[in-house]
Design an enzyme around this catalytic site. Structure first.
Site, PDB file in Angstrom:
ATOM      1  CG  LEU A 499      -1.941  -1.108   1.334  1.00 17.54           C
ATOM      2  CD1 LEU A 499      -2.629  -1.068   2.691  1.00 17.54           C
ATOM      3  CD2 LEU A 499      -2.974  -0.980   0.218  1.00 17.54           C
ATOM      4  N   GLY A 500       2.050   1.169   0.521  1.00 17.28           N
ATOM      5  CA  GLY A 500       2.926   2.333   0.608  1.00 17.28           C
ATOM      6  C   GLY A 500       4.155   1.980   1.413  1.00 17.28           C
ATOM      7  N   GLY A 503       9.663   5.571   6.406  1.00 19.17           N
ATOM      8  CA  GLY A 503      10.979   5.350   6.969  1.00 19.17           C
ATOM      9  C   GLY A 503      11.064   4.063   7.761  1.00 19.17           C
ATOM     10  CG  PHE A 504       7.368   2.502   9.032  1.00 16.39           C
ATOM     11  CD1 PHE A 504       6.837   3.777   8.911  1.00 16.39           C
ATOM     12  CD2 PHE A 504       6.770   1.456   8.355  1.00 16.39           C
ATOM     13  CE1 PHE A 504       5.717   3.983   8.115  1.00 16.39           C
ATOM     14  CE2 PHE A 504       5.654   1.672   7.575  1.00 16.39           C
ATOM     15  CZ  PHE A 504       5.135   2.936   7.450  1.00 16.39           C
ATOM     16  N   GLY A 505       9.466   1.230   6.912  1.00 15.87           N
ATOM     17  CA  GLY A 505       9.359   0.079   6.028  1.00 15.87           C
ATOM     18  C   GLY A 505       8.019   0.072   5.311  1.00 15.87           C
ATOM     19  N   PRO A 506       7.674  -1.011   4.625  1.00 10.02           N
ATOM     20  CG  PRO A 506       7.689  -3.086   3.558  1.00 10.02           C
ATOM     21  CD  PRO A 506       8.518  -2.210   4.446  1.00 10.02           C
ATOM     22  CB  VAL A 507       1.885  -0.195   4.862  1.00 11.57           C
ATOM     23  CG1 VAL A 507       0.509  -0.615   5.378  1.00 11.57           C
ATOM     24  CG2 VAL A 507       2.590   0.674   5.898  1.00 11.57           C
ATOM     25  CE  LYS A 521       4.126   2.202  10.848  1.00 11.81           C
ATOM     26  NZ  LYS A 521       3.573   3.262  11.697  1.00 11.81           N
ATOM     27  CG  ASP A 618       4.797  13.114  11.175  1.00 10.35           C
ATOM     28  OD1 ASP A 618       4.921  14.201  10.566  1.00 10.35           O
ATOM     29  OD2 ASP A 618       5.135  12.021  10.692  1.00 10.35           O
TER      30      ASP A 618
END
Length: 810
Positions: A499-500, A503-507, A521, A618
């Site tokens: 999905l996107g 900075g943490f990684g992909p979803v 996530k 944020d």
């Protein structure tokens, strides 16, 4: 025109004060038999606290006659013609020939009347300084009708909520249908004539919330009931089948009342003379909804999930329970001895539950009754409580609507089979014996290996818990989802399911075996910045429950993986709609208003209404997710911070967030507070109004969106900010209001910005007259030259929209 007294000569100031005094002193509070009140006229109470006049609700052209506080903020507390609005401005309010108070429309037809059964020859209407409109029989000096006995949605000091079963009379609070429509809505709150009395809020005929009985000092399901006003609270009964509730405010300078909102929430409102706005508090959470966890289930808003079965009970429907639907409740694991007609075995005993809101449908016994003995001798008695000020309470049916409180509450004793109650006790005894014997053995062994272990322990004490241990401890409270299940749900993390990425990684999008769609996530192993944010998100969002916050379902920490599992929201993030031309047509103005209000309500929950005070840090369009009905949910709590105690501001040397949305005091000095989120919300509000992205906006003068909005405001052209895709000239007044609120939120000095509660009141038109904003902070961070796109057409005033977490606060 705004008047600033400091800019005028002293003589003019004196003239203005004299004019105001003369106006107030000459105001009338009475309508006599030969007088009437026109559309533009008002009655003012003798102490100038209340006024009676015709008005139109926000976003409505319909006219009503109402009583309101005499304040710069329109605050209506009573409406006469709730069911029969006027469609013109030629109505009058007067006393009829038979002595009744009536509202006549432009055709002189009666729209509303006090409908007295017998005529009053000589009467007049008086607006008292309590907010009570009374019809007075001048010949006897008695009141023959009072608005206080025909309540609308507001509960004022000295007003009497009552019920008389014998005479079939009652005075109840009834919500408005919507903020724009005073017609009676879904929710009604009434006092109950039980002994001792309590009051209940219903959604139609279905219980929605209840106070619990009165113990002489407070309602027992309101452990935090404000003691400041307890001395002025009276709950009682004049005769069997009757009950009433009155409260007063000892300090006459305090303006305080309660209002039942169209959403079913009861708000306490106290006027702030300093802020010239209402301070609003409700103290409500999901556990306040009647029967949230079904029978034999307890609700605790501090826990996740919020519902658990009582000890000795199991969920009736495991699948529903696991899916978060707890209304089916729980069932007993082991039958009671008295239900088995068996003389063998030990007698049932009672399990003590401390600090709870007691269940519904109790039976009250005399104070001198042996509470535990009388319950134990009666097989139908499944629980009891001995409450000070009330007495002995028994329950013989399902225990419904039990809430666990952080402090206060009562002790509830639940009947359990002896074997069920002592199963855990016996197991504890075995464990205790084992621990004692093991401790002795360890003590002996320790003597011999002490020297070898001393250095090792010293090193461990310096280091403390490992990061893995700390993480596992934080994750213990969350439901654990197996890696294999998530792998199957995402088709082995198929790139097509992505999905996107941040900075943490992909979803990834996934679907569980039960058909539930999820968003996974996944923390990238190569991520240097994501571990701390990942753990922070676990700690923060696992403790939150609100319709405008994304819901965390569980987590996975297998195979050196760290993943969070969220509810899947099919419409993705707000920025895809707002800044993507092919989706903009779905965002008409009404939808944008609902999105703005939902975001603000989510923020209010974080800042004020949750048990933790949380600053998001944020907030931006890409962190607002939309469900299938385009309802907004705030997401991504990796940067959030929790405030403890009464703290309302903090300082950090590690600034995190997104350029273009950071408040100046945070970006430059690392100071963050509720007002930091308000600043980000202001940027987001201007983006929703304009359809332009702050981080990439640039006009012909190379200004940022805030500067551009400020320029239009000063030129009187703020409606030009409206997104052309809205294409509705009828909303220009709304555009002006929302832009005004947005500019108030992005003012440079944090103290000038409104708090979240005030912002919500401004947006909903509860605060009618908005202050003029000061110049905003034109805070924009230029992209480093090395990171700008190489295209010749790239904007010179573009702003980096990447979330950062490595800057040092100056």
């Amino acid at each position: 025109m705004e008047i600033r007294f400091g800019y005028y000569e002293p003589q003019l100031l004196l003239l203005l004060i004299f004019t105001c005094f003369f106006t107030f002193s000459s105001a009338i509070d009475t309508i006599k038999a030969n007088e009437s009140l026109g559309n533009s006229e008002a009655l003012i109470s003798n102490g100038n606290r209340f006024k009676l006049s015709f008005f139109s609700p926000p976003n409505s052209s319909r006219r009503y006659l109402g009583i309101m506080y005499n304040l710069p903020v329109m605050t209506v507390v009573w409406v006469a013609n709730r069911n029969k609005p006027l469609n013109d401005s030629s109505a009058t309010f007067q006393t009829s020939s038979d002595g009744n108070l009536v509202i006549l429309d432009g055709r002189k037809e009666i729209v509303w009347s006090t409908n007295l059964s017998s005529s009053v020859g000589n009467s007049s209407a008086v607006l008292l300084d309590t907010g009570n409109l009374v019809l007075q029989d001048n010949s006897k000096g008695a009141y023959v009708w009072e608005s206080f006995q025909h309540a609308s949605d507001s509960f004022l000091p000295t007003m009497r909520l009552f019920v008389d079963v014998n005479r079939n009379e009652k005075n109840v609070l009834t919500s408005w249908t919507s903020p724009d429509d005073p017609a009676p809505g879904r929710f009604a709150m009434t006092i109950m004539p039980d002994i001792p009395e309590s009051y209940i809020l219903k959604d139609g005929n279905i219980p929605y919330w209840r106070s619990g009985p009165w113990n002489g000092q407070r309602f027992i399901r309101l452990p935090g009931m404000r003691s400041l006003y307890n001395d002025g609270t009276t709950v009682g009964s004049d005769s069997p089948g009757t009950a009433y509730y009155i409260f007063t405010v000892p300090n006459s300078s305090v303006l305080l009342y309660y209002v039942l909102k169209p959403s079913g929430i009861v708000e306490e409102r106290e006027w702030s003379y300093e802020n010239k706005a209402w301070n609003v508090s409700s103290g409500r959470n999901e556990c306040d909804i009647y029967g949230k966890c079904g029978s034999f289930g307890g609700c605790d808003a501090r826990e996740s999930p919020i519902c658990t079965c009582f000890e000795g009970f199991l969920p009736k429907a495991e699948d529903e329970w696991d899916a978060g639907n707890w209304t089916s409740g729980c069932t007993r694991e082991t039958p009671l001895k008295c239900e088995q007609n068996n003389s063998l075995g030990k007698e049932d005993e009672f399990l003590k539950m401390e600090g709870v809101g007691l269940p519904d449908h109790y039976i009250l016994f005399p104070v001198d009754k042996d509470c535990v003995g009388s319950c134990l001798s009666d097989c139908s008695c499944i629980a009891y409580a001995d409450v000070r000020g009330i007495g002995c309470m028994h329950w013989s049916h399902n225990l419904t609507d039990v809430v666990k409180f952080a402090s206060g509450g009562e002790d509830l004793y639940i009947r359990l089979a002896y074997s069920q109650l002592h199963k855990k006790h016996d197991r504890r005894a075995v464990i205790a014996t084992t621990v004692i014997m093991g401790s002795i053995l360890i003590a002996v062994c320790t003597y011999f290996v002490r020297k070898k272990l001393s250095n090792y322990r010293a090193r461990k004490n310096k280091k403390g818990l490992t990061s893995s241990q700390r993480e596992e401890r934080e994750l213990e409270e969350l439901p654990i989802v197996r890696f294999e299940m998530l792998s199957n749900a995402t088709e082995k993390f198929d790139p097509a399911k992505k999905l996107g990425e941040g900075g943490f990684g992909p979803v990834y999008k996934g679907k569980l075996e039960n058909g539930q769609e999820i968003a996974v996530k996944r923390l990238a192993r190569s991520s240097n910045q994501g571990v701390e944010e990942f753990m922070n998100e676990v700690v923060v969002i696992s403790k939150l429950q609100h319709r405008n916050l994304v819901r965390l379902i569980g987590c996975c920490v297998e195979h050196e993986e760290k993943m969070l599992v969220y509810e899947y929201l099919p419409n993705g993030s707000l920025d895809a709609f707002l800044f993507g031309s092919h989706k903009r047509e779905f965002l008409n103005w009404q939808t944008r208003k609902l999105i703005v209000e939902g975001i603000c309500r989510g923020l209010l929950y974080l800042h004020r209404d949750s048990r933790l005070k949380i600053i998001h840090r944020d907030l931006k369009a890409s962190n607002i997710l939309l469900d299938e009905e385009l309802n907004p949910k705030i997401s991504d709590f990796g940067m959030a911070r929790i405030f403890g105690g009464k703290a309302d501001q903090a300082n950090t040397t590690r600034v995190v967030g997104t350029f273009g949305y950071m408040s100046p005091e945070y970006a430059h000095r690392g100071i963050f507070s509720e007002k930091s989120d308000v600043y980000s919300f202001g940027i987001l509000l201007l983006e929703i109004v304009s359809g332009k992205k702050n981080s990439s906006f640039c006009d012909e003068d190379q200004q940022f969106l805030t500067a551009y909005a400020w320029k239009l405001w000063n030129e009187g052209k703020i409606t030009s900010l409206m997104d052309p895709a809205i294409d509705d000239g009828a909303v220009e007044d709304d555009i002006v209001r929302y832009a005004n609120v947005g500019l108030l939120c992005v003012q440079e000095i944090a103290a000038d910005r409104p708090n979240t509660s005030t912002v919500l009141s401004m947006l909903s038109c509860e605060i009618v007259e908005l202050p003029r904003p000061n110049q905003p902070a034109f805070l924009g961070m230029q992209m480093p030259q090395s990171t700008e796109p190489s295209s010749k057409s790239s904007s010179k005033c573009s702003v980096n929209d990447v979330t950062i977490s490595i800057l040092g606060g100056r």
